[in-house]
Scaffold this active site. Sequence first.
Site, mmCIF file in Angstrom:
data_model
loop_
_atom_site.group_PDB
_atom_site.id
_atom_site.type_symbol
_atom_site.label_atom_id
_atom_site.label_comp_id
_atom_site.label_asym_id
_atom_site.label_seq_id
_atom_site.Cartn_x
_atom_site.Cartn_y
_atom_site.Cartn_z
ATOM 1 N N LYS A 88 0.813 -1.215 0.000
ATOM 2 C CA LYS A 88 0.000 0.000 0.000
ATOM 3 C C LYS A 88 0.854 1.276 0.000
ATOM 4 O O LYS A 88 2.063 1.223 0.239
ATOM 5 C CB LYS A 88 -0.942 -0.025 1.202
ATOM 6 C CG LYS A 88 -1.971 -1.163 1.133
ATOM 7 C CD LYS A 88 -2.901 -1.135 2.330
ATOM 8 C CE LYS A 88 -3.953 -2.218 2.259
ATOM 9 N NZ LYS A 88 -4.874 -2.148 3.414
ATOM 10 N N PHE A 147 -15.924 2.634 6.720
ATOM 11 C CA PHE A 147 -14.536 2.988 6.410
ATOM 12 C C PHE A 147 -14.250 3.057 4.908
ATOM 13 O O PHE A 147 -13.134 3.388 4.504
ATOM 14 C CB PHE A 147 -13.566 1.994 7.068
ATOM 15 C CG PHE A 147 -13.757 0.564 6.622
ATOM 16 C CD1 PHE A 147 -13.224 0.107 5.422
ATOM 17 C CD2 PHE A 147 -14.465 -0.329 7.406
ATOM 18 C CE1 PHE A 147 -13.399 -1.208 5.003
ATOM 19 C CE2 PHE A 147 -14.647 -1.655 7.007
ATOM 20 C CZ PHE A 147 -14.110 -2.085 5.802
ATOM 21 N N ARG A 201 -0.838 -14.367 4.438
ATOM 22 C CA ARG A 201 -1.582 -13.745 5.540
ATOM 23 C C ARG A 201 -0.802 -13.859 6.849
ATOM 24 O O ARG A 201 -0.829 -12.942 7.674
ATOM 25 C CB ARG A 201 -2.984 -14.341 5.636
ATOM 26 C CG ARG A 201 -3.809 -13.970 4.380
ATOM 27 C CD ARG A 201 -5.242 -14.361 4.460
ATOM 28 N NE ARG A 201 -5.978 -13.552 5.415
ATOM 29 C CZ ARG A 201 -6.387 -12.301 5.221
ATOM 30 N NH1 ARG A 201 -6.091 -11.681 4.092
ATOM 31 N NH2 ARG A 201 -7.076 -11.664 6.146
ATOM 32 N N THR A 241 -4.612 -7.340 10.882
ATOM 33 C CA THR A 241 -4.989 -6.104 10.194
ATOM 34 C C THR A 241 -4.565 -4.878 10.991
ATOM 35 O O THR A 241 -4.048 -3.914 10.433
ATOM 36 C CB THR A 241 -6.517 -6.078 9.953
ATOM 37 O OG1 THR A 241 -6.875 -7.246 9.217
ATOM 38 C CG2 THR A 241 -6.944 -4.842 9.198
ATOM 39 N N ARG A 249 3.153 -6.107 8.974
ATOM 40 C CA ARG A 249 2.401 -5.003 9.580
ATOM 41 C C ARG A 249 3.010 -4.547 10.900
ATOM 42 O O ARG A 249 3.031 -3.349 11.192
ATOM 43 C CB ARG A 249 0.937 -5.387 9.740
ATOM 44 C CG ARG A 249 0.225 -5.423 8.391
ATOM 45 C CD ARG A 249 -1.212 -5.837 8.519
ATOM 46 N NE ARG A 249 -1.936 -5.682 7.264
ATOM 47 C CZ ARG A 249 -2.914 -6.473 6.877
ATOM 48 N NH1 ARG A 249 -3.302 -7.483 7.644
ATOM 49 N NH2 ARG A 249 -3.523 -6.265 5.724
ATOM 50 N N ASN A 306 -1.992 0.217 6.842
ATOM 51 C CA ASN A 306 -1.466 -1.041 7.379
ATOM 52 C C ASN A 306 -0.562 -1.804 6.414
ATOM 53 O O ASN A 306 -0.437 -3.013 6.486
ATOM 54 C CB ASN A 306 -2.599 -1.921 7.916
ATOM 55 C CG ASN A 306 -3.543 -2.412 6.841
ATOM 56 O OD1 ASN A 306 -3.395 -2.092 5.666
ATOM 57 N ND2 ASN A 306 -4.518 -3.200 7.247
ATOM 58 N N HIS A 354 -2.024 -5.514 1.553
ATOM 59 C CA HIS A 354 -3.294 -6.220 1.364
ATOM 60 C C HIS A 354 -2.953 -7.613 0.873
ATOM 61 O O HIS A 354 -2.011 -7.788 0.096
ATOM 62 C CB HIS A 354 -4.154 -5.516 0.300
ATOM 63 C CG HIS A 354 -5.279 -6.377 -0.203
ATOM 64 N ND1 HIS A 354 -6.507 -6.412 0.404
ATOM 65 C CD2 HIS A 354 -5.335 -7.263 -1.238
ATOM 66 C CE1 HIS A 354 -7.284 -7.280 -0.240
ATOM 67 N NE2 HIS A 354 -6.594 -7.802 -1.243
#
Length: 140
Positions: free
Chosen positions: A11, A59, A87, A93, A104, A114, A117
Amino acid sequence: MTKQRTLSIIKPDAVEKNVIGEIYSRFEKAGLRIIAAKMKHLSKAEAEGFYAVHKDRPFFSALVEFMISGPVMIQVLEGENAIAKNRELMGATNPKEAKAGTIRADFADSIDANAVHGSDAEDTAAQEIRYFFSDTEIFG
Protein backbone atom coordinates in the site's frame (compact mmCIF):
# COMPACT_ATOMS: atom_id res chain seq x y z
CA MET A 1 0.17 -29.21 0.16
CA THR A 2 -1.58 -27.10 -2.43
CA LYS A 3 0.14 -24.74 -4.83
CA GLN A 4 -1.86 -21.52 -4.85
CA ARG A 5 -1.74 -17.99 -6.17
CA THR A 6 -2.66 -14.92 -4.17
CA LEU A 7 -2.77 -11.20 -4.79
CA SER A 8 -0.64 -8.92 -2.66
CA ILE A 9 -0.67 -5.13 -2.64
CA ILE A 10 2.02 -3.07 -0.97
CA LYS A 11 0.00 0.00 0.00
CA PRO A 12 0.98 3.69 -0.38
CA ASP A 13 2.36 4.00 3.16
CA ALA A 14 4.85 1.17 2.68
CA VAL A 15 5.79 2.31 -0.85
CA GLU A 16 6.49 5.78 0.59
CA LYS A 17 8.73 4.20 3.27
CA ASN A 18 10.77 2.52 0.52
CA VAL A 19 10.40 -1.00 1.96
CA ILE A 20 9.23 -2.83 -1.19
CA GLY A 21 12.48 -4.80 -1.39
CA GLU A 22 12.34 -5.78 2.28
CA ILE A 23 8.77 -7.04 1.84
CA TYR A 24 9.69 -8.93 -1.35
CA SER A 25 12.56 -10.56 0.53
CA ARG A 26 10.11 -11.84 3.15
CA PHE A 27 7.87 -13.31 0.44
CA GLU A 28 10.82 -15.10 -1.15
CA LYS A 29 12.28 -16.38 2.14
CA ALA A 30 8.85 -17.89 2.91
CA GLY A 31 8.92 -19.82 -0.37
CA LEU A 32 6.58 -17.54 -2.32
CA ARG A 33 7.50 -16.70 -5.91
CA ILE A 34 6.61 -13.31 -7.39
CA ILE A 35 5.12 -14.29 -10.76
CA ALA A 36 3.66 -10.91 -11.74
CA ALA A 37 4.26 -7.37 -10.51
CA LYS A 38 3.44 -3.77 -11.39
CA MET A 39 3.62 -0.38 -9.74
CA LYS A 40 0.48 1.67 -10.26
CA HIS A 41 -1.20 4.81 -8.97
CA LEU A 42 -4.80 3.69 -8.64
CA SER A 43 -7.59 5.91 -9.89
CA LYS A 44 -10.56 6.50 -7.61
CA ALA A 45 -12.68 4.25 -9.85
CA GLU A 46 -10.09 1.43 -9.69
CA ALA A 47 -9.88 1.62 -5.89
CA GLU A 48 -13.67 1.75 -5.54
CA GLY A 49 -14.03 -1.23 -7.86
CA PHE A 50 -11.38 -3.28 -6.10
CA TYR A 51 -12.87 -2.65 -2.66
CA ALA A 52 -16.53 -2.73 -3.83
CA VAL A 53 -17.26 -5.53 -1.34
CA HIS A 54 -16.81 -2.90 1.40
CA LYS A 55 -18.86 -0.10 -0.24
CA ASP A 56 -21.51 -0.06 2.49
CA ARG A 57 -19.01 -0.11 5.36
CA PRO A 58 -18.26 3.14 7.25
CA PHE A 59 -14.54 2.99 6.41
CA PHE A 60 -15.01 2.66 2.61
CA SER A 61 -14.41 6.31 1.64
CA ALA A 62 -11.32 6.62 3.84
CA LEU A 63 -9.94 3.34 2.45
CA VAL A 64 -10.41 4.50 -1.14
CA GLU A 65 -8.81 7.90 -0.41
CA PHE A 66 -5.84 6.19 1.25
CA MET A 67 -5.37 3.74 -1.63
CA ILE A 68 -5.25 6.60 -4.18
CA SER A 69 -2.94 8.77 -2.04
CA GLY A 70 0.19 7.40 -3.72
CA PRO A 71 1.49 4.55 -5.84
CA VAL A 72 1.01 0.92 -4.83
CA MET A 73 3.00 -2.18 -5.75
CA ILE A 74 0.75 -5.03 -6.89
CA GLN A 75 2.02 -8.58 -7.20
CA VAL A 76 0.86 -12.14 -7.68
CA LEU A 77 2.52 -14.61 -5.32
CA GLU A 78 2.64 -18.35 -5.98
CA GLY A 79 3.60 -21.22 -3.71
CA GLU A 80 2.43 -23.96 -1.39
CA ASN A 81 -0.54 -22.64 0.61
CA ALA A 82 0.30 -19.14 -0.66
CA ILE A 83 -2.85 -17.50 0.72
CA ALA A 84 -2.34 -18.62 4.32
CA LYS A 85 1.42 -18.12 4.12
CA ASN A 86 1.02 -14.54 2.89
CA ARG A 87 -1.58 -13.75 5.54
CA GLU A 88 0.76 -15.09 8.22
CA LEU A 89 3.60 -12.92 6.87
CA MET A 90 1.31 -9.85 6.85
CA GLY A 91 0.11 -10.20 10.44
CA ALA A 92 -3.11 -8.91 11.98
CA THR A 93 -4.99 -6.10 10.19
CA ASN A 94 -4.34 -3.83 13.18
CA PRO A 95 -0.55 -3.52 13.45
CA LYS A 96 -0.85 -3.08 17.23
CA GLU A 97 -2.19 -6.65 17.36
CA ALA A 98 0.25 -8.06 14.79
CA LYS A 99 2.92 -10.48 15.97
CA ALA A 100 6.49 -9.15 16.11
CA GLY A 101 8.34 -9.81 12.87
CA THR A 102 5.27 -9.60 10.64
CA ILE A 103 5.08 -7.05 7.83
CA ARG A 104 2.40 -5.00 9.58
CA ALA A 105 4.16 -5.05 12.96
CA ASP A 106 7.36 -3.83 11.30
CA PHE A 107 6.09 -1.38 8.65
CA ALA A 108 2.44 -0.35 9.29
CA ASP A 109 1.40 2.84 11.06
CA SER A 110 -2.26 2.17 11.84
CA ILE A 111 -5.24 -0.05 11.09
CA ASP A 112 -5.87 2.18 8.05
CA ALA A 113 -2.27 2.63 6.86
CA ASN A 114 -1.47 -1.04 7.38
CA ALA A 115 1.20 -1.53 4.68
CA VAL A 116 -0.22 -4.50 2.75
CA HIS A 117 -3.29 -6.22 1.36
CA GLY A 118 -3.56 -9.95 0.77
CA SER A 119 -6.34 -12.12 -0.61
CA ASP A 120 -8.29 -14.03 2.05
CA ALA A 121 -9.47 -17.09 0.08
CA GLU A 122 -8.96 -18.91 -3.24
CA ASP A 123 -12.07 -17.45 -4.90
CA THR A 124 -11.23 -13.87 -3.88
CA ALA A 125 -7.58 -14.40 -4.87
CA ALA A 126 -8.62 -15.44 -8.39
CA GLN A 127 -11.01 -12.48 -8.66
CA GLU A 128 -8.44 -9.98 -7.33
CA ILE A 129 -5.68 -11.29 -9.62
CA ARG A 130 -8.00 -10.92 -12.65
CA TYR A 131 -8.82 -7.36 -11.54
CA PHE A 132 -5.21 -6.24 -12.03
CA PHE A 133 -3.51 -8.77 -14.34
CA SER A 134 -4.23 -10.43 -17.67
CA ASP A 135 -3.00 -13.99 -18.27
CA THR A 136 -0.16 -12.67 -20.45
CA GLU A 137 1.22 -10.64 -17.51
CA ILE A 138 1.57 -13.66 -15.19
CA PHE A 139 4.66 -15.84 -15.47
CA GLY A 140 4.33 -18.94 -13.33
